[in-house]
Design an enzyme around this catalytic site. Structure first.
Site, mmCIF file in Angstrom:
data_model
loop_
_atom_site.group_PDB
_atom_site.id
_atom_site.type_symbol
_atom_site.label_atom_id
_atom_site.label_comp_id
_atom_site.label_asym_id
_atom_site.label_seq_id
_atom_site.Cartn_x
_atom_site.Cartn_y
_atom_site.Cartn_z
ATOM 1 N N GLY A 26 -6.136 -21.769 -5.477
ATOM 2 C CA GLY A 26 -5.879 -22.696 -6.162
ATOM 3 C C GLY A 26 -6.724 -24.147 -5.915
ATOM 4 O O GLY A 26 -6.950 -24.790 -6.812
ATOM 5 N N ASP A 27 -7.128 -24.274 -4.559
ATOM 6 C CA ASP A 27 -7.967 -25.211 -4.177
ATOM 7 C C ASP A 27 -9.250 -25.048 -5.407
ATOM 8 O O ASP A 27 -9.777 -26.148 -5.693
ATOM 9 C CB ASP A 27 -8.570 -25.335 -2.784
ATOM 10 C CG ASP A 27 -7.179 -25.377 -1.948
ATOM 11 O OD1 ASP A 27 -6.219 -25.888 -2.372
ATOM 12 O OD2 ASP A 27 -7.603 -25.084 -0.783
#
Length: 361
Positions: free
Chosen positions: A314-315
């Protein structure tokens, strides 16, 4: 404009000497990931679930020594916001844009803090860390099993970031120079005042402020802080479990496309641009809501045997997305780059950027 931001030993030895081209600034919790493959017994021992992110309670305190003593872990620069900024710079460098990113957070005066600073510098990110001499650098236990991960974070120094750091000359230069700002929701447990100071500047100067909800526990237990930050969000990111948690808390229904539209329509400080809401769903399509419309973007399938672990996916998506946003590319280009970055990161352990970025927009 190029801002040359240097440090002297008397100000902050962990500010990496670098120049900053004034594009993207992140602020968050710098952590060193202690990552290892574990069995179900380790998850059961500490009562943690896969695909979760939590703050360490008393029962979790031995987990870090356990990993070090028994699992031969890897030590990887982490922290959600810093990871996204590192990925954004990795992709921007491939577009010929060096020194375009900066990051602020709080670390301890120790070897782990120096490791984080070295890693940031190696990735081309200007770090301007606040340094807490009495508290160790924060760590995150990353338990990997079958490609899925569980995160158990001990914030330590990261929890001690103070708004006063934003008043340092270098911090002021970075904030003034940047045109885009990104802060993950994890920082809402640390210093809402600092987040609002940066967000107010962004709104007043018509710059772009991006926020991530980060984890269901942020939504469930720090709802007031989320509510304070939300009006500033020009771009809001989260994954499907965070979107569902937000929808449940605010009774927005079960249809994530409808939820995205409703969140996009929430009140905004800077009304000169609409809010863009981005929901990632792992290997399922990414949902984007903006201007009353929802668009879905398919994710290219990855063979299961190529998956190493999902930690940082996600990052990385956000980093890839921001790398295009700061170049004034459209949403489709930003999502495509986000998918590329996430696909790269899940094929390595943690957010490691050893390979050259070969992304072609």
């Amino acid at each position: 404009r190029r801002y040359f931001v240097s440090s002297t030993p008397t100000s902050n030895p962990l500010s990496t000497m670098s120049c900053f081209n004034g594009l993207l600034m992140g602020m968050g919790n710098p952590l060193l990931d202690i990552s290892a493959e574990v069995g179900q017994d380790m998850l059961d021992k500490y009562e943690v679930q896969l695909d979760s992110a939590i703050l360490a309670e008393d029962k979790h305190q031995p987990i870090y020594k356990d990993l070090v003593d028994n699992y031969n872990p890897k030590y990887i620069a982490g922290g959600a916001t810093q990871n996204s900024i590192r990925v954004a710079q990795w992709m921007l460098k491939s577009a010929g844009m060096s020194d375009a990113t900066a990051f602020m957070g709080c670390v301890g005066k120790d070897e782990f803090g120096e490791t984080l600073a070295t890693c940031a510098k190696g990735d081309g990110v200007l770090s301007h860390y606040m340094q807490d001499e009495s508290t160790p650098t924060g760590v995150c236990a990353v338990l990997v099993k079958g490609g899925e991960r569980s995160l158990v974070t001990k914030l330590d120094a990261a929890n001690n970031f103070k708004p006063s750091h934003l008043e340092t000359p270098k911090a002021k230069e970075i904030i003034e120079a940047a045109k885009f700002y990104y802060i993950a929701g994890f920082f809402l447990t640390v210093s809402v005042e600092s987040l609002k100071a940066v967000a107010e500047h962004a709104a007043a100067e018509n710059k772009t402020f991006c926020l991530n909800l980060s984890a269901p526990f942020i939504i469930d237990f720090f709802g007031d802080q989320v509510a304070e930050a939300m009006p500033y969000a020009d771009y809001l990111f989260c994954n499907e479990s965070e979107a569902a948690a937000y929808a449940k808390k605010h009774e927005l229904g079960d249809d994530l496309k409808e939820v995205a539209l409703k969140v996009a329509a929430l009140p905004k400080k800077n009304e000169s641009r609409p809010r863009t809401v981005v929901f990632t769903q792992g290997d399922k399509s990414t949902i984007v809501a903006r201007d009353g419309k929802v668009t879905e973007y398919a994710v290219e399938a990855l063979s299961k045997d190529l998956l190493v672990d999902t930690n940082g996916a996600g990052d990385a998506f956000v980093g890839g997305f921001l790398s295009q946003l700061v170049q004034d590319k459209d949403i489709e280009a930003a999502v495509t780059a986000g998918h590329y970055a996430a696909r790269h990161i899940i094929q390595v352990s943690g957010t490691q950027l050893d390979a050259e970025c070969d992304y072609k927009a």
